[in-house]
Design a protein around this motif. Structure first.
Motif, PDB file in Angstrom:
ATOM      1  N   PRO A 249       0.873  -1.294  -0.122  1.00 18.19           N
ATOM      2  CA  PRO A 249       0.122   0.116   0.140  1.00 18.19           C
ATOM      3  C   PRO A 249       0.748   1.297   0.203  1.00 18.19           C
ATOM      4  CG  PRO A 249      -0.735  -1.652   1.578  1.00 18.19           C
ATOM      5  CD  PRO A 249       0.603  -2.120   1.007  1.00 18.19           C
ATOM      6  N   LYS A 250       1.945   1.182   0.857  1.00 17.78           N
ATOM      7  CA  LYS A 250       2.754   2.542   0.791  1.00 17.78           C
ATOM      8  C   LYS A 250       3.671   2.421  -0.510  1.00 17.78           C
ATOM      9  CE  LYS A 250       6.037   4.842   3.694  1.00 17.78           C
ATOM     10  NZ  LYS A 250       6.891   4.866   5.193  1.00 17.78           N
ATOM     11  N   LYS A 251       4.256   1.478  -0.762  1.00 20.78           N
ATOM     12  CA  LYS A 251       5.398   1.775  -1.720  1.00 20.78           C
ATOM     13  C   LYS A 251       4.858   1.450  -3.318  1.00 20.78           C
ATOM     14  CE  LYS A 251       9.303   0.108   0.878  1.00 20.78           C
ATOM     15  NZ  LYS A 251      10.437  -0.819   1.079  1.00 20.78           N
ATOM     16  N   MET A 252       3.977   0.569  -3.581  1.00 18.75           N
ATOM     17  CA  MET A 252       3.514   0.322  -4.947  1.00 18.75           C
ATOM     18  C   MET A 252       2.328   1.151  -5.352  1.00 18.75           C
ATOM     19  SD  MET A 252       3.421  -3.472  -6.990  1.00 18.75           S
ATOM     20  CE  MET A 252       1.808  -4.029  -6.360  1.00 18.75           C
ATOM     21  N   TRP A 253       1.085   1.086  -4.691  1.00 19.95           N
ATOM     22  CA  TRP A 253      -0.004   1.532  -4.795  1.00 19.95           C
ATOM     23  C   TRP A 253      -0.101   2.990  -5.434  1.00 19.95           C
ATOM     24  CZ3 TRP A 253      -3.863  -1.460  -0.981  1.00 19.95           C
ATOM     25  CH2 TRP A 253      -4.060  -2.844  -1.505  1.00 19.95           C
ATOM     26  N   PRO A 254       0.667   3.774  -4.667  1.00 17.37           N
ATOM     27  CA  PRO A 254       0.585   5.230  -5.010  1.00 17.37           C
ATOM     28  C   PRO A 254       1.278   5.504  -6.293  1.00 17.37           C
ATOM     29  CG  PRO A 254       1.445   5.162  -2.729  1.00 17.37           C
ATOM     30  CD  PRO A 254       1.633   3.720  -3.496  1.00 17.37           C
ATOM     31  N   LEU A 255       1.847   4.302  -7.015  1.00 17.21           N
ATOM     32  CA  LEU A 255       2.787   4.671  -8.478  1.00 17.21           C
ATOM     33  C   LEU A 255       1.641   5.003  -9.469  1.00 17.21           C
ATOM     34  CD1 LEU A 255       5.474   2.152  -7.902  1.00 17.21           C
ATOM     35  CD2 LEU A 255       5.606   4.597  -7.638  1.00 17.21           C
TER      36      LEU A 255
END
Length: 420
Positions: A177-183
């Motif tokens: 959720p923190k590292k991949m989803w905002p991309l």
């Protein structure tokens, strides 16, 4: 939890070409100036295959026409691709990685997956293991890699694409959720330009928004690819790691000295350290060598080398050192030495049947006569076990303790490993 590394060379073509060009022109490193690999500087045809970080700052993109890149940066340096060189450097990388484990799947010329479990006992954590491997590659081969750490191949690949160069990143399920989803959705593996555009039209702009979609909705618009994108957005990937069959052709190590060696005694201490490293990696890869080569590069950058066949194949440091010293005595012209290297070739499996020689190699000046092979092998096996349990620096020869740079890859010196 299963852990997989994804190892990706940073700007592979550019790095490898830059290193080759430095041999001809030590004043120009393509990695430090706006430069690309690909196309033709005179015709302006072709596409950008790789770019330097300074070129990226001008907006130059991999895959765009060279003419377009030149409009963005008229001073751009263009280096034609050398695919024979790239194949050789790729082979060197894979050979080095296979000294750690055979559980490696190469997926392109500059990237592969590696299973962590076979080497886990050697490190306190996957991050330490990945950092050690990345540093080993940088010190011995001269270029950098990114390593992604994750429980499956997809997440490992996504992690390796985070901040570059020479970085190690993790992407475990709780980090998604923190590292991949905002991309942006375009950065998800297997989402191409066309799919990303259609997703944006549907109001799906981030990987997180894609992960939250209904799989049925995505299948309606993208058929089976819709389901795959949804699974990847949620970090789901059950594809196995398929190790390649890999055979080492040669293992070597060379080191650029902190200060020029001017005596045989100085040079042979370096050769001893190099012999230990090459022998250790031969044993870790379960190989024995039939041929040894010594390389000398003088302070004038003139280089020379000499090769000989071993009377009996082996993988002990004493054996390699003895032959290396003999070659050195035949080769050295007395000039100050900038670099020394040892390379082994014509490798055999350690259990291959061999015919032992009845004759020992005569000891060269300043070198010990070769000891009993069986005793030497048992001694070095014991040393290997101590190093496996406590680290490569747990056992060091007394003659190397006073050396400022004993040619170990774990040191901060510049090493260049030669595996062909």
């Amino acid at each position: 939890m299963n852990v997989i590394f994804h190892i990706d060379v940073n700007s592979a073509y550019l790095s490898w070409s830059a290193m080759e060009r430095l041999k001809k022109d030590p004043t120009l490193d393509l990695r430090t100036v706006p430069a690309i690999i690909g196309g033709d500087e005179h015709t302006r045809h072709g596409v950008v295959l790789a770019k330097s970080i300074p070129a990226k700052k001008y907006g130059v993109r991999t895959g765009e026409p060279v003419a377009a890149a030149l409009r963005k940066c008229p001073t751009l340096l263009i280096e034609p691709p050398d695919h024979r060189l790239y194949k050789r450097r790729s082979g060197e990388l894979m050979d080095l990685l296979h000294t750690y484990t055979s559980d490696i799947e190469q997926v392109s010329i500059d990237e592969c997956y590696m299973a962590y479990s076979p080497i886990a006992r050697r490190f306190s954590s996957p991050v330490e293991g990945a950092r050690t491997i990345a540093d080993h590659i940088r010190h011995t081969l001269g270029f950098t890699v990114n390593i992604g750490i994750a429980p499956n191949k997809l997440l490992a690949k996504m992690a390796s694409d985070f901040e570059k160069p020479d970085k190690v990143h993790t992407l475990f399920p709780e980090e998604i959720p923190k590292k991949m989803w905002p991309l942006p959705v375009s950065e998800l593996f297997m989402v191409g330009h066309s799919s990303a555009g259609r997703l944006t039209q549907l109001g799906i702009r981030t990987i997180g928004e894609l992960a939250g979609c209904s799989p049925a909705f995505l299948q309606q618009h993208f058929k089976s690819h819709g389901k795959l994108m949804w699974e990847y957005a949620n970090g789901i990937d059950n594809s196995p790691l398929n190790p390649d069959t890999h055979e080492l052709k040669g293992i070597g190590n060379s080191t650029t000295l902190a200060s020029d060696a001017t005596t045989a005694e100085e040079a042979k201490k370096v050769l001893l350290a190099l012999s230990e490293q090459v022998a250790l990696r031969l044993r870790r890869s379960h190989q024995i060598a039939q041929t040894v080569t010594v390389e000398i590069k003088y302070s004038t950058f003139q280089a020379c080398s000499r090769q000989t066949q071993l009377l009996s194949p082996g993988a002990t440091s004493g054996l390699l050192y003895e032959y290396a010293c003999r070659l050195f005595d035949e080769l050295w012209n007395g000039s100050p030495i900038r670099l020394l290297g040892i390379r082994t070739s014509r490798l055999l499996s350690e259990d291959a049947p061999i015919q032992l020689s009845l004759f020992d190699l005569p000891a060269s000046s300043g070198t010990p006569r070769h000891t009993d092979p069986a005793k030497q092998k048992k001694l070095e096996q014991a040393m290997d076990e101590i190093r496996r349990r406590f680290g490569d620096q747990a056992v060091v020869r007394g003659s190397l303790l006073q050396m400022e740079h004993p040619a170990h890859p774990s040191d901060g010196q510049k090493n260049s490993n030669d595996l062909t």
